[in-house]
Scaffold this motif. Structure first.
Motif, PDB file in Angstrom:
ATOM      1  N   ILE A  58      49.698  61.431 -22.071  1.00 16.85           N
ATOM      2  CA  ILE A  58      50.368  60.316 -21.410  1.00 16.85           C
ATOM      3  C   ILE A  58      49.903  60.257 -19.964  1.00 16.85           C
ATOM      4  N   VAL A  59      49.803  59.035 -19.417  1.00 18.07           N
ATOM      5  CA  VAL A  59      49.460  58.873 -18.005  1.00 18.07           C
ATOM      6  C   VAL A  59      50.389  59.753 -17.178  1.00 18.07           C
ATOM      7  N   GLY A  60      49.815  60.562 -16.295  1.00 19.81           N
ATOM      8  CA  GLY A  60      50.578  61.511 -15.489  1.00 19.81           C
ATOM      9  C   GLY A  60      50.377  62.944 -15.939  1.00 19.81           C
ATOM     10  N   ASP A  61      49.947  63.148 -17.182  1.00 11.60           N
ATOM     11  CA  ASP A  61      49.640  64.495 -17.660  1.00 11.60           C
ATOM     12  C   ASP A  61      48.365  64.999 -16.989  1.00 11.60           C
ATOM     13  N   THR A  62      48.116  66.283 -17.107  1.00  9.91           N
ATOM     14  CA  THR A  62      46.863  66.861 -16.627  1.00  9.91           C
ATOM     15  C   THR A  62      46.262  67.698 -17.743  1.00  9.91           C
ATOM     16  N   ILE A  63      44.933  67.843 -17.696  1.00  7.79           N
ATOM     17  CA  ILE A  63      44.238  68.743 -18.601  1.00  7.79           C
ATOM     18  C   ILE A  63      43.472  69.738 -17.748  1.00  7.79           C
ATOM     19  N   THR A 114      45.210  59.672 -15.018  1.00 11.60           N
ATOM     20  CA  THR A 114      45.856  58.669 -14.172  1.00 11.60           C
ATOM     21  C   THR A 114      45.893  57.275 -14.775  1.00 11.60           C
ATOM     22  N   ALA A 115      45.151  57.049 -15.859  1.00  8.29           N
ATOM     23  CA  ALA A 115      45.107  55.713 -16.455  1.00  8.29           C
ATOM     24  C   ALA A 115      44.952  55.829 -17.969  1.00  8.29           C
ATOM     25  N   ALA A 116      45.414  54.810 -18.658  1.00  7.88           N
ATOM     26  CA  ALA A 116      45.249  54.774 -20.111  1.00  7.88           C
ATOM     27  C   ALA A 116      43.777  54.581 -20.437  1.00  7.88           C
ATOM     28  N   GLY A 117      43.339  55.173 -21.542  1.00 14.49           N
ATOM     29  CA  GLY A 117      41.959  55.050 -21.976  1.00 14.49           C
ATOM     30  C   GLY A 117      41.438  56.387 -22.460  1.00 14.49           C
ATOM     31  N   THR A 118      40.159  56.416 -22.815  1.00 13.04           N
ATOM     32  CA  THR A 118      39.547  57.640 -23.327  1.00 13.04           C
ATOM     33  C   THR A 118      38.555  58.181 -22.312  1.00 13.04           C
ATOM     34  N   ARG A 119      38.633  59.483 -22.080  1.00 14.76           N
ATOM     35  CA  ARG A 119      37.700  60.186 -21.190  1.00 14.76           C
ATOM     36  C   ARG A 119      36.947  61.215 -22.020  1.00 14.76           C
ATOM     37  N   LYS A 170      37.065  64.665 -26.363  1.00 13.67           N
ATOM     38  CA  LYS A 170      37.481  63.366 -25.827  1.00 13.67           C
ATOM     39  C   LYS A 170      38.997  63.330 -25.820  1.00 13.67           C
ATOM     40  N   VAL A 171      39.528  62.810 -24.722  1.00 14.92           N
ATOM     41  CA  VAL A 171      40.974  62.780 -24.518  1.00 14.92           C
ATOM     42  C   VAL A 171      41.386  61.324 -24.332  1.00 14.92           C
ATOM     43  N   THR A 172      42.229  60.843 -25.235  1.00 12.25           N
ATOM     44  CA  THR A 172      42.716  59.471 -25.147  1.00 12.25           C
ATOM     45  C   THR A 172      44.123  59.496 -24.572  1.00 12.25           C
ATOM     46  N   THR A 173      44.292  58.777 -23.481  1.00 14.20           N
ATOM     47  CA  THR A 173      45.561  58.754 -22.755  1.00 14.20           C
ATOM     48  C   THR A 173      46.253  57.423 -23.004  1.00 14.20           C
TER      49      THR A 173
END
Length: 198
Positions: free
Chosen positions: A51-56, A96-101, A119-122
């Motif tokens: 979720i936006v606001g989480d960290t990895i 910080t934003a929705a989407g995939t990194r 890949k992490v989808t937020t």
């Protein structure tokens, strides 16, 4: 009456903002195994709601690195157009934003061997996304892939004794506050506001 409603609305908005931060999580990529060649990161991300606001946080040995790359470089395991390059053993990214990194290790064969890429989808913050993340609970242990490379292990042992092994990217990996009551308080405040204006 309008002044007190506006004040209550401002309070509800402040509580809701605090609630979204209160449920943010810090995920250690790969769990207790960290960022290494013998972990299946597709299994690690399975069932998680980022979720936006989480960290990895990536924790790794000094002979690895973490590159954030565009999707095309991720698919081909190349580092030609890296968004960012990190080394040092401990790297944290805020979602910080929705989407995939997309993230890879650029050491030869570490991504190409089928492992060191994730890949992490937020998703945007919402009460339902927060509830799904909370319901998932703690992550189950991620089993390593079979047959860890012994040469890789000996490199780890020798590298950890060198001065270069000290982490250079100091990022906090402490979990954020995960208190669920803040969400309930925001909901109660919103209900009170609706009752007052009705």
């Amino acid at each position: 009456m309008k002044t007190s409603s506006a004040a209550l609305l401002a309070a509800v908005m402040a509580i809701a903002a605090a609630a979204s931060t209160a449920v943010a999580k810090d995920y250690t990529v790969g769990g207790s195994y960290g960022w290494d060649t013998y972990v299946d990161y597709d299994k690690w991300t399975s069932g998680k709601t980022f979720i936006v606001g989480d960290t990895i946080t990536f924790t790794y040995e000094p002979y690895h690195n973490v590159l954030e790359v565009p999707e095309t470089d991720y698919d081909s395991c190349t580092a030609n157009n890296a968004v960012s390059v990190h080394s040092g053993g401990n790297t944290t990214f805020e979602l910080t934003a929705a989407g995939t990194r997309y993230f890879i290790c650029s050491i030869p064969r570490h991504c190409l061997n089928g492992t060191m890429h994730v890949k992490v989808t937020t998703v945007p913050y919402s009460a339902s996304a927060a509830a799904a993340a909370a319901a998932a609970g703690p992550s189950p242990a991620v089993a390593p892939l079979p047959a860890a490379d012994e040469q890789h292990k000996s490199m780890s042992d020798s590298a950890s004794n060198s001065p270069a092994a000290a982490p250079t990217a100091a990022s906090s990996s402490a979990p954020r506050n995960r208190q669920q009551p803040a969400v309930a308080v925001a909901g109660l405040a919103l209900a009170a506001l609706v009752a007052m204006t009705a």
